[in-house]
Scaffold this active site. Structure first.
Site, PDB file in Angstrom:
ATOM      1  N   ARG A 111     -15.198  63.274   4.004  1.00 32.01           N
ATOM      2  CA  ARG A 111     -16.497  63.736   3.519  1.00 32.01           C
ATOM      3  C   ARG A 111     -17.342  62.556   3.039  1.00 32.01           C
ATOM      4  O   ARG A 111     -18.533  62.506   3.240  1.00 32.01           O
ATOM      5  CB  ARG A 111     -16.262  64.737   2.387  1.00 32.01           C
ATOM      6  CG  ARG A 111     -17.497  65.345   1.788  1.00 32.01           C
ATOM      7  CD  ARG A 111     -17.115  66.450   0.799  1.00 32.01           C
ATOM      8  NE  ARG A 111     -16.498  67.582   1.444  1.00 32.01           N
ATOM      9  CZ  ARG A 111     -15.453  68.270   0.956  1.00 32.01           C
ATOM     10  NH1 ARG A 111     -14.896  67.908  -0.183  1.00 32.01           N
ATOM     11  NH2 ARG A 111     -14.971  69.285   1.605  1.00 32.01           N
ATOM     12  N   TYR A 112     -16.695  61.607   2.355  1.00 28.28           N
ATOM     13  CA  TYR A 112     -17.384  60.408   1.865  1.00 28.28           C
ATOM     14  C   TYR A 112     -16.957  59.239   2.751  1.00 28.28           C
ATOM     15  O   TYR A 112     -15.806  59.190   3.187  1.00 28.28           O
ATOM     16  CB  TYR A 112     -16.943  60.090   0.433  1.00 28.28           C
ATOM     17  CG  TYR A 112     -17.201  61.185  -0.564  1.00 28.28           C
ATOM     18  CD1 TYR A 112     -18.457  61.339  -1.131  1.00 28.28           C
ATOM     19  CD2 TYR A 112     -16.188  62.042  -0.959  1.00 28.28           C
ATOM     20  CE1 TYR A 112     -18.691  62.326  -2.072  1.00 28.28           C
ATOM     21  CE2 TYR A 112     -16.407  63.039  -1.899  1.00 28.28           C
ATOM     22  CZ  TYR A 112     -17.665  63.173  -2.457  1.00 28.28           C
ATOM     23  OH  TYR A 112     -17.887  64.146  -3.383  1.00 28.28           O
ATOM     24  N   CYS A 136      -1.345  78.764  -8.029  1.00 24.97           N
ATOM     25  CA  CYS A 136      -2.269  79.019  -9.128  1.00 24.97           C
ATOM     26  C   CYS A 136      -3.210  80.143  -8.688  1.00 24.97           C
ATOM     27  O   CYS A 136      -3.710  80.127  -7.560  1.00 24.97           O
ATOM     28  CB  CYS A 136      -3.059  77.746  -9.423  1.00 24.97           C
ATOM     29  SG  CYS A 136      -1.976  76.304  -9.580  1.00 24.97           S
ATOM     30  N   CYS A 158      -6.695  79.140  -7.295  1.00 25.20           N
ATOM     31  CA  CYS A 158      -6.692  77.999  -6.366  1.00 25.20           C
ATOM     32  C   CYS A 158      -7.876  78.023  -5.407  1.00 25.20           C
ATOM     33  O   CYS A 158      -8.178  79.037  -4.804  1.00 25.20           O
ATOM     34  CB  CYS A 158      -5.408  77.994  -5.560  1.00 25.20           C
ATOM     35  SG  CYS A 158      -5.396  76.715  -4.283  1.00 25.20           S
ATOM     36  N   ARG A 206      -7.937  76.455  -2.624  1.00 24.16           N
ATOM     37  CA  ARG A 206      -7.462  76.482  -1.237  1.00 24.16           C
ATOM     38  C   ARG A 206      -6.521  77.666  -1.022  1.00 24.16           C
ATOM     39  O   ARG A 206      -5.637  77.638  -0.177  1.00 24.16           O
ATOM     40  CB  ARG A 206      -6.715  75.182  -0.887  1.00 24.16           C
ATOM     41  CG  ARG A 206      -7.578  73.963  -0.883  1.00 24.16           C
ATOM     42  CD  ARG A 206      -7.073  72.845   0.031  1.00 24.16           C
ATOM     43  NE  ARG A 206      -8.031  71.755   0.028  1.00 24.16           N
ATOM     44  CZ  ARG A 206      -7.866  70.615  -0.637  1.00 24.16           C
ATOM     45  NH1 ARG A 206      -6.756  70.382  -1.315  1.00 24.16           N
ATOM     46  NH2 ARG A 206      -8.802  69.695  -0.612  1.00 24.16           N
ATOM     47  N   ASP A 232     -14.231  76.779  -8.100  1.00 24.22           N
ATOM     48  CA  ASP A 232     -14.883  76.984  -6.804  1.00 24.22           C
ATOM     49  C   ASP A 232     -14.979  78.468  -6.488  1.00 24.22           C
ATOM     50  O   ASP A 232     -14.303  79.294  -7.102  1.00 24.22           O
ATOM     51  CB  ASP A 232     -14.081  76.249  -5.720  1.00 24.22           C
ATOM     52  CG  ASP A 232     -14.147  74.740  -5.917  1.00 24.22           C
ATOM     53  OD1 ASP A 232     -15.265  74.230  -6.102  1.00 24.22           O
ATOM     54  OD2 ASP A 232     -13.084  74.088  -5.913  1.00 24.22           O
ATOM     55  N   ASP A 268     -18.058  71.278  -6.996  1.00 20.36           N
ATOM     56  CA  ASP A 268     -17.938  70.973  -5.571  1.00 20.36           C
ATOM     57  C   ASP A 268     -18.963  71.844  -4.858  1.00 20.36           C
ATOM     58  O   ASP A 268     -18.910  73.070  -4.957  1.00 20.36           O
ATOM     59  CB  ASP A 268     -16.514  71.254  -5.073  1.00 20.36           C
ATOM     60  CG  ASP A 268     -15.988  70.110  -4.233  1.00 20.36           C
ATOM     61  OD1 ASP A 268     -16.639  69.805  -3.212  1.00 20.36           O
ATOM     62  OD2 ASP A 268     -14.950  69.539  -4.600  1.00 20.36           O
TER      63      ASP A 268
HETATM   64  C1  LIG Z   1     -12.899  65.391  -4.127  1.00 16.00           C
HETATM   65  C2  LIG Z   1     -12.825  64.761  -2.831  1.00 16.00           C
HETATM   66  C3  LIG Z   1     -12.565  63.401  -2.693  1.00 16.00           C
HETATM   67  C4  LIG Z   1     -12.315  62.500  -3.869  1.00 16.00           C
HETATM   68  O1  LIG Z   1     -13.468  62.388  -4.553  1.00 16.00           O
HETATM   69  P1  LIG Z   1     -13.548  61.526  -5.880  1.00 16.00           P
HETATM   70  O2  LIG Z   1     -14.864  61.904  -6.429  1.00 16.00           O
HETATM   71  O3  LIG Z   1     -13.431  60.132  -5.436  1.00 16.00           O
HETATM   72  O4  LIG Z   1     -12.396  61.916  -6.739  1.00 16.00           O
HETATM   73  C5  LIG Z   1     -12.526  62.844  -1.452  1.00 16.00           C
HETATM   74  N1  LIG Z   1     -12.717  63.595  -0.357  1.00 16.00           N
HETATM   75  C6  LIG Z   1     -12.960  64.903  -0.450  1.00 16.00           C
HETATM   76  C7  LIG Z   1     -13.133  65.672   0.802  1.00 16.00           C
HETATM   77  C8  LIG Z   1     -13.013  65.538  -1.689  1.00 16.00           C
HETATM   78  O5  LIG Z   1     -13.223  66.854  -1.747  1.00 16.00           O
HETATM   79  S1  SF4 Z   2      -3.246  73.547  -4.135  1.00 17.84           S
HETATM   80 FE1  SF4 Z   2      -3.837  75.386  -5.280  1.00 17.84          FE
HETATM   81  S2  SF4 Z   2      -1.953  76.566  -5.616  1.00 17.84           S
HETATM   82 FE2  SF4 Z   2      -1.377  74.489  -5.001  1.00 17.84          FE
HETATM   83  S3  SF4 Z   2      -1.034  73.467  -6.957  1.00 17.84           S
HETATM   84 FE3  SF4 Z   2      -3.159  73.025  -6.337  1.00 17.84          FE
HETATM   85  S4  SF4 Z   2      -4.419  74.627  -7.317  1.00 17.84           S
HETATM   86 FE4  SF4 Z   2      -2.254  75.277  -7.448  1.00 17.84          FE
END
Ligand SMILES: *Cc1c(COP(=O)(O)O)cnc(C)c1O
Ligand code: SF4
Length: 344
Positions: free
Chosen positions: A88-89, A105, A108, A110, A270, A307
């Site tokens: 992404r960056y 969690c 979560c 994801r 999120d 995010d």
């Molecule tokens: C959060 C994230 C990072 C790391 O970001 P930092 O701000 O450097 O902690 C890198 N790539 C992606 C896709 C992310 O979501």
């Molecule tokens: S990816 Fe999601 S379920 Fe897995 S440890 Fe992290 S927050 Fe918890």
């Protein structure tokens, strides 16, 4: 005691009544459940008011999906050039070698992607992901996440870290894990040693949301990492009813710093499906963060971030302390709430 993977296991462990178990059966079918033996032991006799219970034990509220919630809330999918990589960056990528975790969690981000057996990359896919990093010299930092990378065997983890250390443009590897808080016994000397390689700085980001997670076992696991020369940062998710009060976050961030962990990010939750009961408003989050400013030192202050849905990266979400005054200067607020004028 074994890991609890189902509602039946939770009922058997005494963490919910059979009726309460029935009420969350559909939720547990949709979103994976896991509590490690360490957590089951810690939670013996606890109920929904316990800040750890609420983070891991499914609740009927998860059955409600709010209209704004999404399957892929932070847009990992749209930024994935090859399987297992999110780019992404320009200068950093996520590497996701597996999609399984030691615990699941309830909030979560994801949650629609992680689960038991959660597709680990095959040997060939991992090689292709590493090749992507190898052939992109602008990548300086690799964030290994998942899933939980500490679930990998020390041998496999070391293989990845070593491959990265052989790429001259990669300076930093950062591993994100919930395991120090969820299964601290897994952070063995062997695992810690596997994280390091020559010519590469290893950082670990631990996911911890409440001071009560900092038990003696967890503090010992954190110390094993720091004593091995691995700097630690933390990630905390701001969770309604669990840690969304200034005194609760104060205790957490003091506890982390006391254990040599620098609070790094406080994440606004999120828009993951079935998590609206955990989500404060941004205004509520900003009020908590504002209150923290006067209570704890800079070492104890993480950056509050959002995010941006759709894969646009993170935006600092902190309240504004300095605003233009409409003339040639600014209004600046101090930690007590008093306003001062600054020329320029
Ligand atoms: C959060 C994230 C990072 C790391 O970001 P930092 O701000 O450097 O902690 C890198 N790539 C992606 C896709 C992310 O979501
Ligand atoms: S990816 Fe999601 S379920 Fe897995 S440890 Fe992290 S927050 Fe918890």
């Amino acid at each position: 005691m074994k890991t609890a993977h189902s509602v039946t296991d939770l009922v058997r462990a005494g963490l919910m009544s059979p009726e309460a178990g029935e009420a969350v059966a559909a939720v547990a079918d949709r979103y994976a459940v896991a509590l490690t033996p360490y957590l089951l032991d810690r939670l013996a006799g606890a109920g929904p008011d316990d800040p750890l219970y609420a983070q891991y034990v499914p609740s009927p509220e998860e059955a409600y999906t709010a209209p704004e919630e999404r399957e892929d809330p932070i847009g990992d999918g749209v930024r994935s050039p090859v399987k297992g990589i999110v780019h992404r960056y320009p200068d950093r990528v996520l590497l996701k070698p597996l999609h399984a975790c030691a615990v699941y969690c309830r909030f979560c981000f994801r949650r629609e992607m992680v689960g038991p057996g959660g597709e680990a990359l095959t040997g060939g896919e991992l090689e292709a992901a590493l090749d992507y990093i190898r052939t992109h010299p602008e990548i300086w930092e690799v964030v290994i996440t998942g899933g939980d990378p500490f679930l990998l065997s020390p041998r496999r983890l070391h293989g990845i870290v070593e491959a990265l250390s052989e790429m001259p443009h990669v300076g930093v590897v950062r591993l994100h894990s919930r395991i120090p808080a969820a299964d601290p016994g897994r952070v063995t000397g062997e695992l810690v040693a596997a994280l390091k390689a020559p010519d590469l700085a290893t950082w670990v980001a631990v996911h911890i949301n409440h001071a009560e997670e900092l038990t003696a076992e967890v503090c010992a696991a954190l110390a094993r990492l720091v004593d091995a020369g691995i700097p630690l940062v933390s990630q905390t998710v701001l969770l309604k009813g669990i840690n969304d009060r200034a005194e609760v976050l104060e205790a957490l961030f003091r506890g982390l710093v006391r254990n040599r962990v620098k609070p790094y990010y406080l994440h606004h939750p999120d828009l993951a499906s079935g998590t609206s009961h955990f989500r404060p408003t941004l205004a509520e989050g900003q009020a908590v963060v504002r209150a923290l400013r006067g209570r704890v030192s800079g070492l104890c202050q993480p950056t509050y971030v959002l995010d941006i849905p759709g894969g646009h990266g993170k935006a600092p979400a902190a309240p504004a302390w300095i605003t233009p005054d409409g003339g040639d200067g600014h209004r600046v607020e101090d930690f007590t709430g008093r306003i001062h004028r600054y020329r320029g």
